[in-house]
Design a protein around this motif. Structure first.
Motif, PDB file in Angstrom:
ATOM      1  N   LEU A 193       0.815  -1.210   0.000  1.00 37.96           N
ATOM      2  CA  LEU A 193       0.000   0.000   0.000  1.00 37.96           C
ATOM      3  C   LEU A 193       0.851   1.263   0.000  1.00 37.96           C
ATOM      4  CD1 LEU A 193      -2.870  -0.987   2.467  1.00 37.96           C
ATOM      5  CD2 LEU A 193      -3.002  -0.794  -0.009  1.00 37.96           C
ATOM      6  N   ARG A 196       1.050   2.591  -3.461  1.00 35.90           N
ATOM      7  CA  ARG A 196      -0.199   3.229  -3.866  1.00 35.90           C
ATOM      8  C   ARG A 196      -0.322   4.618  -3.217  1.00 35.90           C
ATOM      9  NH1 ARG A 196      -4.992   1.095  -6.745  1.00 35.90           N
ATOM     10  NH2 ARG A 196      -5.984   3.089  -7.016  1.00 35.90           N
ATOM     11  N   ALA A 197       0.017   4.666  -1.920  1.00 36.58           N
ATOM     12  CA  ALA A 197      -0.084   5.930  -1.190  1.00 36.58           C
ATOM     13  C   ALA A 197       0.884   6.964  -1.765  1.00 36.58           C
ATOM     14  CB  ALA A 197       0.191   5.711   0.297  1.00 36.58           C
ATOM     15  N   GLU A 200      -0.451   8.229  -5.120  1.00 40.93           N
ATOM     16  CA  GLU A 200      -1.632   9.081  -4.956  1.00 40.93           C
ATOM     17  C   GLU A 200      -1.326  10.355  -4.175  1.00 40.93           C
ATOM     18  OE1 GLU A 200      -4.484   8.758  -6.324  1.00 40.93           O
ATOM     19  OE2 GLU A 200      -4.169   6.764  -7.226  1.00 40.93           O
ATOM     20  N   LYS A 202      -0.413  10.653  -1.060  1.00 41.47           N
ATOM     21  CA  LYS A 202      -0.781  10.627   0.356  1.00 41.47           C
ATOM     22  C   LYS A 202       0.461  10.641   1.243  1.00 41.47           C
ATOM     23  CE  LYS A 202      -5.018  10.327  -0.926  1.00 41.47           C
ATOM     24  NZ  LYS A 202      -5.831  11.540  -0.941  1.00 41.47           N
TER      25      LYS A 202
ATOM     26  N   PHE B  69      -8.422  -1.304   0.655  1.00 40.16           N
ATOM     27  CA  PHE B  69      -7.616  -0.118   0.968  1.00 40.16           C
ATOM     28  C   PHE B  69      -7.054   0.487  -0.314  1.00 40.16           C
ATOM     29  CE2 PHE B  69      -6.608  -1.858   5.428  1.00 40.16           C
ATOM     30  CZ  PHE B  69      -7.703  -1.197   5.939  1.00 40.16           C
ATOM     31  N   GLY B  70      -6.610  -0.380  -1.223  1.00 37.52           N
ATOM     32  CA  GLY B  70      -6.076   0.095  -2.500  1.00 37.52           C
ATOM     33  C   GLY B  70      -7.098   0.950  -3.239  1.00 37.52           C
ATOM     34  N   PHE B  71      -8.365   0.497  -3.234  1.00 35.93           N
ATOM     35  CA  PHE B  71      -9.424   1.284  -3.877  1.00 35.93           C
ATOM     36  C   PHE B  71      -9.650   2.600  -3.149  1.00 35.93           C
ATOM     37  CE2 PHE B  71     -11.215  -3.021  -5.130  1.00 35.93           C
ATOM     38  CZ  PHE B  71     -10.770  -2.907  -6.434  1.00 35.93           C
ATOM     39  N   ILE B  73      -7.618   4.457  -1.179  1.00 36.83           N
ATOM     40  CA  ILE B  73      -6.556   5.461  -1.061  1.00 36.83           C
ATOM     41  C   ILE B  73      -6.787   6.682  -1.967  1.00 36.83           C
ATOM     42  CG2 ILE B  73      -4.107   5.885  -1.593  1.00 36.83           C
ATOM     43  CD1 ILE B  73      -3.454   3.258  -0.237  1.00 36.83           C
ATOM     44  N   PRO B  74      -7.149   6.500  -3.250  1.00 38.12           N
ATOM     45  CA  PRO B  74      -7.295   7.685  -4.101  1.00 38.12           C
ATOM     46  C   PRO B  74      -8.579   8.490  -3.856  1.00 38.12           C
ATOM     47  CG  PRO B  74      -7.115   5.642  -5.397  1.00 38.12           C
ATOM     48  CD  PRO B  74      -7.356   5.266  -3.993  1.00 38.12           C
ATOM     49  N   LEU B  75      -9.549   7.946  -3.103  1.00 44.08           N
ATOM     50  CA  LEU B  75     -10.836   8.626  -2.983  1.00 44.08           C
ATOM     51  C   LEU B  75     -10.733   9.871  -2.098  1.00 44.08           C
ATOM     52  CD1 LEU B  75     -13.366   5.690  -2.544  1.00 44.08           C
ATOM     53  CD2 LEU B  75     -12.601   6.820  -4.624  1.00 44.08           C
ATOM     54  N   GLY B  80      -7.716   8.039   1.324  1.00 45.97           N
ATOM     55  CA  GLY B  80      -6.416   8.460   1.837  1.00 45.97           C
ATOM     56  C   GLY B  80      -5.814   7.394   2.716  1.00 45.97           C
TER      57      GLY B  80
END
Lengths: 293, 212, 254
Positions: A193, A196-197, A200, A202, B69-71, B73-75, B80
């Motif tokens: 993750l 991914r973070a 994105e 984050k 969680f992967g889905f 994160i970008p929302l 986040g």
């Protein structure tokens, strides 16, 4: 990078031992239980088949370091790909060291002396922790080395996997070695993750593995470990000396692979396996047939 | 290192993680009640929605937490990294037992009782609050109990997204192959689940109206 | 004096949902009640008699709007039922069903006092009314007011059901096979008491049953339902003498 044996792996292990009994004159190649190890095992196996004409038997996805090490020292496999840093700390039980050359020299000498095993030349890449940022930020702030991070760290957020936060050669030592002070304590989260973070926005910096396919796929940049903080994890074939004596042509074939796979090349191959789910044998064949500069 | 020695040395950290864990469970289950009970009631009034809604809640339960969680994160807003994302995931996981039991609890009320209530001139709201909810209370509470107990366990995954909780010890322990660390996280989580189960079971016996 | 109940041209068709082949065949648009008309005066009991599925229960539900009529007109104590909100209408119509439908989580007292409470009566008045009604249906308030339905016998439960229906002193009472689930002895006992009540209460009643002897005993008039229509309407004496084949069939079964 080191691993303990689960029940499933033990069963595979025992089965391997039984199957190995009474085998004829052929080379048995093993691998650990993750894609990169399978890929390297397959490349080695195909190289031997092409260059020597010897029959090769594949015993892949065996388990962790422990299983492979026992399989090769008991003669059930002839060859598998190991990482220098793993052999140094997990097998030989030395404390972590930071210089690649001395680690390589030490494992080569000790393996020959204790186990009758020979370390081939490394493939060229180093699968160690990789301090990774977005390419956009790297360009904007002129970041190429971890030392450059100190300039921006006070405004940045970090997200790290639990292993990196816990290990002696992980975050704490890194922060001291480079004088890194982030705006807040790093967020502890799952390693997958963190990619991914980061992508994105984050978090701003993560610690991946230097050969992970996501680095290319998500347009990320690995900062150079200019102070050689992370222990080296160079991959190289480990082979029984007895096999090399009987078939010196195997050593010649393996030597041709030395220094041929860079970090970026290994990331690309891992991405083919893990992101695009291509067949391992096919990836290895394409790589061996591709024209070399 | 023994578990007790570990707790003695890290008492403050342990208490902090326990508090974080309780916070995650409390907020997410309260949100799941606030969402799931009205949703279950709506389903008793709109039977056609039952299959799509229960189906969707079922799907949420089967999505692995890391993928979810992967889905997320970008929302924006609900996504986040950190507690909010973990809470969203926990709410989605807790929804099914609450919605399903609210629906079943109300649908299971004797039709003659419902007909009598309507025939006496009760409004739909009166029927719901004075008859259907009190009579379905036991079944609804059983769903709440399942959801809460499950949440205590699944809240350990919050550690994967930087939201803390007892999962931190479990993730750390797995990362460095340290059984004491894993146990340090798993044991209090298990005790918490047992306590929640016991307390809600007691509430069920004390509060719920029981048919003969 | 206005009649307790006036029913004119009452009809009900099942909503024509998409029919499927096979099974129960065409269901869409089937008429369950067709053009039913009658009047029930105060102190009068109209017994709706008929076989299962003849439309008696549907007719009752059309009167208190548990089902909405597709045609026709219902007036309760002179007021058009369609003009009153359904919940308000139902509080002015007592309703007793075979399964009784007492609220299992309410005491007898709360069950009986339900409609007055919905109508916002002051509690002391409700309490007094409950005692009066329990006495009326033959249950000692001291012994029964605080009990729960599961602590009562079938006959006692149905007495409570009748008391509950009478609580707000409605001008009209609808009873759907109220004694159908009771053992024969209790049934006759309740029928006898009900007969005594009928005269004293002075309410209009519609009493649904398929038991012709019960109908003849309790009804001031008999309405015979057959395939959704009112096939016969008259006094019990006229019913006994009717040559309508369905009346003869029922008399033969008595």
């Amino acid at each position: 990078m080191a691993g303990k044996m689960t029940v499933g792996q033990s069963i595979v292990f025992v089965a391997t031992l039984l199957a190995g009994c009474g085998r004829a004159d052929r080379i048995v190649v093993g691998s650990k239980n993750f894609s990169e190890s399978d890929l390297l095992g397959e490349i080695v196996a195909q190289q031997i088949e092409r260059r020597t004409g010897l029959p090769v038997e594949r015993r892949f996805h065996l388990g962790g370091t422990f299983v492979c090490h026992h399989a090769i020292t008991s003669g059930q496999i002839d060859l598998y790909v190991e990482y220098t840093g793993t052999a140094y700390t997990a097998v030989l039980k030395f404390p972590p060291a930071h210089d690649a050359d001395s680690v390589r020299r030490a494992v080569t000498a000790e393996y020959a002396r204790r186990f009758g095993l020979t370390w081939g030349k490394p493939f060229g890449f180093n699968n160690t922790f990789a301090i990774t940022v977005r390419r956009r930020d790297a360009t904007r702030y002129g970041l190429t080395r971890i030392a450059d991070l100190a300039r921006v760290a006070s405004r940045w957020k970090a997200g790290f996997g639990y292993e990196f936060l816990e290990r002696a050669d992980g975050f704490r030592g890194l922060a001291d070695a480079y004088g890194l002070r982030f705006s807040a304590p790093p967020t502890a989260m799952d390693l997958g993750l963190t990619y991914r973070a980061l992508a994105e926005g984050k978090v701003d910096v993560i610690a991946g593995n230097s050969t992970d396919g996501q680095i290319e796929a998500l347009d990320l940049v690995v900062l150079e470990d200019d102070r050689h903080y992370f222990p080296p994890y160079e991959a190289a074939p480990v082979i029984r000396q007895a096999v090399l004596d009987a078939h010196p042509e195997v050593g010649t074939a393996l030597a041709l692979l030395a220094g041929r796979i860079t970090d970026a090349e290994m990331r690309r191959l891992n991405a083919l396996a893990d992101v695009e789910h291509k067949d391992i044998a096919g990836i290895a064949r394409d790589w061996l047939q591709a024209p070399r500069p | 290192m023994s578990l007790l020695a570990f707790y003695a040395r890290n008492a403050q950290e342990v208490l902090g993680l326990v508090a974080q864990h309780l916070y995650l469970v409390a907020v997410s289950t309260l949100l799941a009640f606030a969402l799931g009970i009205p949703l279950g009631i709506v389903l008793t009034r709109r039977p056609a929605w039952q299959r799509p809604v229960l189906g969707l809640a079922n799907v949420f339960q089967t999505v692995p937490s890391l993928a979810l969680f992967g889905f997320l994160i970008p929302l924006p807003f609900i996504g986040g990294i950190g507690a909010s994302t973990a809470i969203v995931a926990l709410v989605l996981y807790a929804l099914l037992p609450i919605v399903r039991n609210t629906y079943t609890g109300i649908a299971g009320v004797d039709p003659a009782v419902r007909e009598a209530g309507r025939g006496m001139g009760m409004t739909d709201w009166q029927l719901l609050t004075q008859v259907e909810l009190p009579l379905g209370f036991g079944v609804i509470l059983a769903g709440v109990r399942v959801a809460t107990v499950v949440s205590v366990g699944t809240a350990t995954i919050a550690a994967a997204i930087g939201a803390g909780g007892l999962g931190v010890y479990i993730f750390r322990g797995v990362a460095v192959v340290d059984d004491t660390l894993i146990l340090a996280g798993a044991l209090p989580a298990a005790l918490m689940a047992l306590a929640a189960d016991g307390l809600l079971g007691l509430a069920e016996r004390r509060l719920a109206w029981r048919g003969k | 004096m206005t009649a307790a109940l006036e029913v004119r041209g009452l009809s009900y068709e099942l909503p024509g949902r998409g029919t499927r082949d096979g099974g129960r065949g065409r269901e869409g648009g089937r008429a369950l009640v067709q053009d039913v008309s009658f009047t029930v005066g105060a102190g009068e009991t109209l017994v709706l008699l008929g076989r299962s599925g003849s439309g008696k229960t549907t007719t009752l539900k059309l009167i208190n709007r548990l089902l909405e009529p597709t045609a026709g007109d219902v007036r309760v104590a002179g007021e058009r039922a369609a003009d009153v909100p359904a919940t308000k209408l139902r509080r002015r119509i007592g309703y007793v069903i075979q399964e009784v439908g007492l609220f299992p989580h309410f005491t007898v007292e709360r069950n009986v006092g339900l409609v007055p409470r919905l109508d916002g009566w002051p509690p002391p008045r409700i309490a007094a009314r409950v005692r009066e009604l329990l006495t009326l249906v033959g249950l000692d308030p001291e012994r029964f007011a605080a009990r729960y339905p599961h602590e009562l016998s079938g006959g006692q439960r149905q007495r409570v059901g009748v008391a509950r229906a009478l609580a707000a002193d409605p001008p009209l009472l609808l009873l759907d096979e109220p004694f159908g689930a009771l053992d024969p002895i209790t049934r006759v006992e309740l029928q006898r008491e009900f007969q005594a009540l009928e005269g004293r209460l002075g309410k209009g009643m519609v009493f649904v049953t398929h038991d012709v002897r019960e109908g003849l005993r309790l009804g001031t008039r008999i309405g015979l339902m057959h395939e959704g229509r009112l096939a016969f309407l008259g006094t019990p004496e006229e019913f006994r003498r009717s040559d309508h084949p369905e009346c003869r069939a029922f008399m033969a079964a008595a």
